[in-house]
Write a protein that holds these residues in place. Structure first.
Motif: not given
Length: 506
Positions: A51-52, A83-89
């Protein structure tokens, strides 16, 4: 030792250091050879799952060939997005002045244009673009027109969380080399009925929070994707349109009917090629009471349903359906009947609660549970069940439900056997004398209980019932990291209906 001076001369052996260095070189070469053996499609798939963007770029150190493939995957995220990896937002954050923000946004667009200009027509495996509230619509449209001149296989366009603005669909109509398309945000989806093929190679389509211009838009899009295999739709139903317009919408060009049209009273999916379908229909205030879903996909193999709004499902029975995940907030007999041929089934706590409440109403109305015979379909092909249990009141219903699964071989309790809050509010009567389901006596080989912290007395009793009545059981697995030693010993001492059954703790 120097014999003339009597001094000891200490030297590091050359052969050992050379051997170590040689071994290191061999190991490095083996690693490189390992990555070089992977096909391009697999490497591209691995990188696309990261994602990142920064993490994706770091993978280029693994090999020169991997580095070349990384160059064909372009990630662009506008300034001031985190980017918030936990929320994928992606979330917008900026303390800059308006003039400073405009300068950085212009710098961003210029840098993207420069990267694309240097590619000289090279193919693009994946193009990812995340937009913030500062985006310049003309620049983005020109950017996508430029990208369209390259053969692009995967395209993902995303709008930052909490910002509601429109991006019009017609710019994507000429991306005819796409294999995968993801739209995440308030994109206005407006596809008219047409006999031509829009995306001749598209196999995977993800539509997340998009706005539908009409009830026929989705059907029109799917009909113009002749080889579509995977479809994922995630949709929110807002309870108050005026509140949404006044507080969230940032685009002045938004037409008054856009959000009203976003209320799809009927949700239709029809495709001969479709193999995997994921529907997430989420309601923020339970205001949408009437909603229908139509699915016509004869070659469907997997379906995932998270549904808080739908009252009616109409599915032409999929001949190839193997696995289903069901998380529904309203009882729907038609849906369960359509899924009765699956081999693997997941039912969440909420789904079981909805089913159980229906049975309670039937018992109250007719003073009998016989109506369950027609209320629950027969799952003749089911071999694996994953199920969530809210409390001890679900146990009796569970055992009756299992009688409709005569060939079940494996069952997993995904949330333990009971919630602590449920224990406090219920009279706990473990079904010690309830006749075991037919699958306990003929087919059931494995029982797994997950997510148990402490083993409560009620769970203890039901565990004993399961072990004692499953006569063909081979393994009983219990995930209880804080179980007491005496509880562990007692469970191991329980009589077992199967002499081949072993108990494992993990």
């Amino acid at each position: 030792m120097n014999l003339r001076s009597g001094n000891v001369v200490s030297k590091r052996p050359k052969h050992s250091s050379s051997a170590a260095a040689h071994n290191n070189v061999i190991k490095q070469e083996e690693k490189k050879n390992f990555f070089n053996k992977l096909p391009d499609d697999l490497i591209t798939k691995i990188i696309s799952l990261i994602s990142d963007a920064r993490d994706a770029k770091r993978t280029c150190i693994l090999s020169k060939r991997w580095n070349y493939i990384c160059a064909s995957i372009l990630y662009f995220v506008m300034p001031f997005l985190r980017y918030n990896k936990k929320m994928n937002e992606f979330f917008y954050y900026s303390n800059k002045s308006v003039s400073s923000s405009k300068k950085q946004v212009k710098k961003f667009h210029d840098s993207v244009d420069k990267v694309l200009a240097l590619r000289h027509g090279m193919p693009i495996q994946k193009f990812f673009l995340c937009l913030s509230i500062d985006y310049d619509s003309n620049c983005v449209l020109n950017l996508l027109r430029t990208v369209n001149h390259f053969p692009v296989q995967q395209l993902e366009l995303r709008l930052a969380a909490y910002y509601e603005f429109m991006f019009y669909w017609n710019i994507l109509e000429k991306f005819n080399t796409l294999i995968e398309l993801t739209l995440n945000g308030k994109f206005l989806l407006d596809v008219r009925e047409c006999d031509s093929v829009l995306f001749p190679s598209l196999k995977k389509l993800n539509l997340i929070y998009v706005v539908y211009a009409s009830e026929h838009t989705l059907m029109n899009l799917i009909s113009q994707c002749p080889v579509l295999e995977e479809l994922s739709v995630k949709k929110h139903f807002y309870w108050n349109i005026n509140y949404l317009k006044n507080n969230y919408l940032k685009n002045n060009d938004l037409e008054n009917n856009d959000l009203e049209n976003n209320y799809l009273e009927t949700f239709k999916v029809s495709s001969v090629s479709l193999k995997r379908l994921s529907l997430s229909l989420i309601d923020y205030n339970s205001a949408v009471m009437v909603h229908e879903v139509f699915v016509d996909a004869p070659n469907l193999e997997y379906i995932y349903i998270l549904d808080e709004v739908t009252s009616k499902y109409h599915m032409k029975e999929p001949l190839s359906l193997v696995e289903a995940h069901v998380d529904v907030y309203r009882r729907n007999l038609e849906l369960f009947t359509s899924l009765s041929s699956v081999k693997i089934l997941t039912l969440t706590c909420q789904t079981i609660s909805v089913e159980y409440m229906l049975i309670l109403r039937m018992i109250y109305a007719f003073n009998t549970i016989d109506g369950l015979t027609w209320a629950t379909p027969l799952f003749l092909n089911l071999v694996k069940l994953l199920i969530g249990i809210n409390g001890t009141s679900d146990w009796e219903f569970l055992l009756v439900l299992l009688n409709h699964m005569p060939n079940l071989e494996r069952i997993t309790f995904t949330d333990g056997l009971v919630h602590v809050d449920q224990i406090r509010n219920q009279n706990c009567n473990p079904p010690v004398e309830t006749p075991p389901p037919s699958c306990f006596l003929s087919k059931l080989k494995e029982i797994t209980i997950l997510n148990m912290v402490d083993l409560l007395w009620e769970e203890f009793a039901f565990t004993k019932y399961l072990l004692n009545n499953a006569t063909k059981l081979e393994i009983f697995k219990l995930n209880a990291p804080k179980i007491n030693p005496w509880q562990r010993a007692d469970i191991l001492s329980f009589s077992r209906g199967s002499k081949f059954c072993r108990v494992e703790f993990f």
